[in-house]
Design an enzyme around this catalytic site. Structure first.
Site, short mmCIF file in Angstrom:
data_model
loop_
_atom_site.label_atom_id
_atom_site.label_comp_id
_atom_site.label_asym_id
_atom_site.label_seq_id
_atom_site.Cartn_x
_atom_site.Cartn_y
_atom_site.Cartn_z
CG ASP A 393 -1.79 1.15 1.39
OD1 ASP A 393 -2.31 1.60 0.36
OD2 ASP A 393 -1.97 1.65 2.52
CD GLU A 497 -9.10 20.87 -1.16
OE1 GLU A 497 -9.55 21.50 -2.14
OE2 GLU A 497 -9.81 20.39 -0.28
N GLY A 676 -5.07 3.33 -3.49
CA GLY A 676 -6.36 3.93 -3.84
C GLY A 676 -6.23 5.37 -4.28
CE LYS A 796 -4.96 -1.20 -2.07
NZ LYS A 796 -4.64 -0.61 -0.77
CG ASP A 820 -3.86 -1.86 2.80
OD1 ASP A 820 -3.99 -1.59 1.61
OD2 ASP A 820 -3.48 -1.03 3.65
#
Length: 900
Positions: A393, A497, A676, A796, A820
């Site tokens: 990941d 952000e 992701g 995955k 995961d």
């Protein structure tokens, strides 16, 4: 049970009616109970015994025990086999039962959580497991979503609510969901909610997290539904007082459970090798038995007959052939030590010892959080030394998931670097003096910036610098929360952000609050409220976001931030020189592994804005191709903008990640990143940790939306490897040749140069289909680095399974979030990182530790040594047992083959 399963498989659409259990029960939809355990009281004994008898030696010893119960052939007491066999079975069963008890405990904890359900016109507390499709549930702030819900209404204006999806996609940023206007009017009116009798017709249960298609029929009207109205199980409600939702999917039908992999029985290659060896040795044992049985028959015929005067047993054995037959089974029993049951006990003891070595390793202890390495499955240690593919990941595993504003370019000048007295650029270290933000009482104390010239420009009133930070404080979707006076907390949809708004906050442009119509900013100590006229949303196609605001003096401005490639095309021609200068700065930032954004603004006249706003309203109300009309409206206003500058944000890598990846690559271990996150983010991180470099021969991007596009992109990648060839033009011939593992490995070795593959989630969905999976694996396995972006938890797991199936290699998956888990369960070895996203990955893993860098020591030290020790032990053990057994075999020639 089987009938229900068949029914589910045939489900083509789901039809759920609100507040009508009788109607919904006709369809036999699953309730909200979940089950992740392997056994129950009735199935434990048969299933566990079946798993244990998959070991050939266990089956062999059972047969041996049966033989020992026959007095005519038994030369050893039966309890010499049954006692150790029962001990081995009992120890294994207790260990398996303990593991499953934890799973049962976890299931019960989740199933017995309380939810507020609307029953008979009033809210009642009900266990999660009793929630059914069609029920209406009330959720409070900071609570988990119990099932997949259609959002009906919320405490926020316009039916908005905010959710955190860390358990689903690993992202800790907030996402916005909005109820249909027609249902948001229901508010918190229990009477009206109890009378709500809408019918939802939608897609059947599936594992696609980012897609939902359905229709709501209510009061003779039809309303289309999409993912923006759905709250999925596993999400957490944030920054929203309350909301009401209607259950669409429950329990095993929810998208979270559809994405969770099954618990699998993991066995190492040593286990499989021992099974094979046991079969060969059993064959050798049979051969020895046959030789000795023939010898017994001959001896009985020629010599043994003379002894019957003294040892009379003709009543039992009346022929030398039958004597040989009985002797064969006697020798099978007496020579059984060639495959002793102590082998498996000894192996388990050694593995346990290796597990303690890992648990006690101080070099894998993380003192900051007091987290040691932990072995959760003791039977896989030697497999660590055989790993060929690592699936990792990104967010929270390779990175810290902490974004920092490091550098910027404003009006052609860069800020962020530190220079010495002679004007030479110097490295930032612990001795470097950071900018003093004490003048700003609302500054974030964690934020550090080292270039003092930027704060001086702000204090001197540089209009472009002020406009730069004004843009950062206005153009975003961040929500603010002032818990105490002077304590501002930002809830962000994206960590990027958050970093930009925090930077603006520290430099004196503090975003204070927002409503659907206004944004309030404190600019250098002065409170300014802007009218928010329009938000032009970010998406992966536009790659930019804009806001249109009106200042207190009536001026209308458009502020835009986005990818430089997209923004530079929409600048006013007068910006050309500044654009080239900023472009050079962006290349420099990107080369250092930073995530970059370009910023621009535009002054609008009131007449121009009113004309455009009419176009926007028409696009918003259009029934057909609404997205295309909106995109065209946005394009209309986002042009001829003035360039302000660019930002550089660093997603901090965990300590030691680059060195770990370099060491694993030297050991010929291939690392695939499955994330992701969006493509740009993943690629930037790839550069940061040197998985991707500018010296690579080629980086292939696969982003096709159809099977044909994906196949074509993979073909082009193959052409780069091998050039144009007849074999390549015929995909089927090529696939057939690649089926042969030897040729596959030869082709892999003949690829010269470094290549990388970056593939998007929607393209991966096609690449994993049966007719394309061969081509995908071929291309991917020839690349040094593979990065899969925007992938679902199930994808995955599918990628891991694909490599297991086609490469027959040992795989390892490492992650830190609930998204995961399916990947961790699918790989031969699963590793959980005790990170920011909870303990779900750790609970599902075989090993756990706190930092990615410890993977290097786990594989290259503990894995290597465990494998060496186990191999040496097995060689010694079989040598010892053969020596011991062959003495019995040789003795048979001197004792009349009597098996005594």
């Amino acid at each position: 049970m089987m009938i229900c399963r068949k029914k589910k498989l045939l489900e083509e659409e789901r039809r759920v009616k609100a507040n009508d259990p009788e109607h919904n029960e006709k369809f036999q939809y699953a309730n909200n109970r979940i089950k992740t355990s392997k056994y129950n009281i009735l199935t434990f004994l048969p299933v566990n015994l079946f798993e244990q008898f998959q070991r050939a030696a266990n089956a062999y010893f059972l047969c041996l025990l049966i033989l020992q119960l026959i007095p005519e052939i038994s030369s050893l007491s039966w309890f010499t086999t049954i006692v150790p066999l029962m001990v081995v079975f009992t120890i294994t069963a207790v260990k398996d039962a303990t593991d499953d008890c934890f799973r049962h405990k976890s299931d019960n904890q989740v199933n017995n959580r309380q939810a507020e359900v609307l029953i008979d016109g009033r809210l009642q507390n009900e266990k999660w497991m009793n929630v059914r499709p069609g029920d209406i549930i009330k959720l409070e702030n900071n609570t988990f979503v119990a099932a997949d819900l259609l959002l009906l209404s919320s405490s926020e204006p316009h039916g908005l609510c905010y959710i955190e999806t860390a358990e689903l996609d690993g992202e800790t940023n907030l996402k916005v969901r909005q109820a249909l206007p027609v249902t948001s009017e229901l508010g918190a009116d229990i009477r009206r909610l109890a009378e709500f009798d809408g019918v939802v017709v939608c897609e059947p249960p599936n594992n696609k997290l980012d897609k939902f298609t359905g229709v709501l029929f209510w009061k003779n009207n039809r309303y289309s539904l999409n993912n923006e109205q759905m709250l999925l199980r596993g999400c957490v409600l944030r920054n929203t007082g309350w909301c009401f939702g209607m259950v669409i999917f429950a329990g095993p039908d929810t998208k979270l459970m559809q994405n969770s992999g099954r618990t699998k029985f993991k066995r190492t290659s040593i286990d499989r090798l021992m099974n094979t060896l046991v079969l060969w040795i059993f064959g050798f044992l049979v051969c020895m038995g046959i030789i000795l049985a023939i010898g017994n028959s001959i001896w009985e015929q020629q010599v043994g007959a003379h002894f019957r005067i003294y040892l009379y047993w003709s009543e039992v054995v009346n022929s030398s052939v039958f004597s040989g037959f009985l002797t064969f089974w006697s020798y099978v029993i007496i020579l059984n030590s060639v495959v002793p049951i102590s082998l498996y006990v000894s192996v388990e003891v050694i593995r346990l010892g290796h597990s303690y070595f890992i648990n006690w390793d101080r070099k894998m202890y993380y003192p900051k959080k007091d987290i040691p390495a932990e072995v959760r499955t003791t039977t896989l240690n030697e497999e660590l030394g055989q790993v060929e593919y690592v699936f990792s990941d990104k967010t929270g595993t390779i990175t810290q998931n902490i974004m920092t504003f490091n550098k910027c370019s404003i009006n052609g000048k860069t800020y962020g670097d530190v220079y010495d007295d002679l004007g030479w650029k110097t490295e930032i270290n612990e001795k470097t003096v950071p900018v003093d933000f004490s003048f700003n009482p609302l500054a974030d104390r964690k934020f550090q910036f080292y270039d003092h010239s930027l704060i001086e420009s702000i204090k001197l009133g540089d209009s472009m610098v002020h406009e730069f930070f004004r843009l950062l404080s206005l153009c975003h979707t961040v929500m603010s929360e002032e818990k105490n006076a002077g304590e501002l907390i930002y809830q962000v949809q994206s960590p990027d952000e958050g970093a930009l708004v925090t930077a603006a906050r520290n430099f004196g442009f503090i975003f204070k609050s927002r409503t659907p119509e206004t944004i309030t900013v404190e600019e250098m100590g002065k409170l300014v409220t802007y009218q928010l006229l329009a938000i032009l949303d970010f998406n992966n196609i536009r790659k930019r976001m804009s806001v249109i605001v009106q200042t207190p003096d009536g001026q209308i401005k458009l502020y835009c931030k986005g990818a430089d490639t997209v923004l530079f095309e929409r600048l006013h021609p007068s910006n050309e020189e500044l654009m080239y200068l900023t472009s050079d700065h962006l290349e420099e930032f990107a080369g250092e592994g930073h995530r970059t954004l370009a910023l621009a603004y535009k002054n609008l006249t009131e007449e121009h804005f009113k004309e455009w706003f009419k176009i926007l309203q028409e696009a918003n109300t259009s029934l057909d191709s609404r997205n295309e009309h909106l995109a065209a409206a946005y394009e209309e206003i986002e042009k001829d903008m003035m360039l302000l500058g660019a930002t550089a944000i660093e997603d901090k890598l965990q300590e030691g990640v680059t060195e770990t990846i370099a060491s694993l690559s030297l050991a010929n271990i291939k690392i695939w990143v499955l994330t992701g996150d969006k493509q740009e983010t993943a690629v930037n991180i790839g550069y940061s940790c040197h998985m991707l470099t500018d010296t690579m021969n080629e980086i292939f991007i696969v982003a096709g939306h159809t099977v044909t596009e994906v196949r074509e992109e993979l073909r082009k990648a193959k052409e780069h490897f091998f050039g144009q060839s007849k074999d390549l033009s015929n995909g089927h011939v090529f696939c057939e040749k690649m089926q042969e593992s030897k040729q596959g490995s030869v082709l892999e070795e003949t690829v010269t140069g470094d290549y990388a593959l970056v593939i998007n989630g929607h393209s991966l969905a096609h690449a994993l289909e049966a007719d394309l999976e061969n081509e995908f694996v071929e291309v991917a396995c020839m690349c040094k680095t593979v990065i899969c972006c925007r992938v679902t938890p199930l994808q995955k797991a599918q990628v891991v399974e694909l490599v297991k199936k086609h490469r027959k290699a040992v795989t390892l998956a490492i992650g830190d979030g609930a998204n995961d888990i399916s990947m961790i369960k699918s790989a031969h070895i699963g590793i959980g990182i005790s990170g920011e996203e909870g303990m779900q990955a750790v609970l599902a893993s075989d090993y756990s530790f706190a930092q990615f860098r410890y993977l290097k020591r786990l594989l290259l030290v503990h894995g290597r040594w465990s494998y060496f020790r186990m191999c040496k032990f097995l060689c010694y053990f079989f040598y010892k047992n053969f020596s011991f057994t062959l003495v019995h075999f040789w003795f048979g020639f001197f004792c009349g083959f009597s098996a005594q």
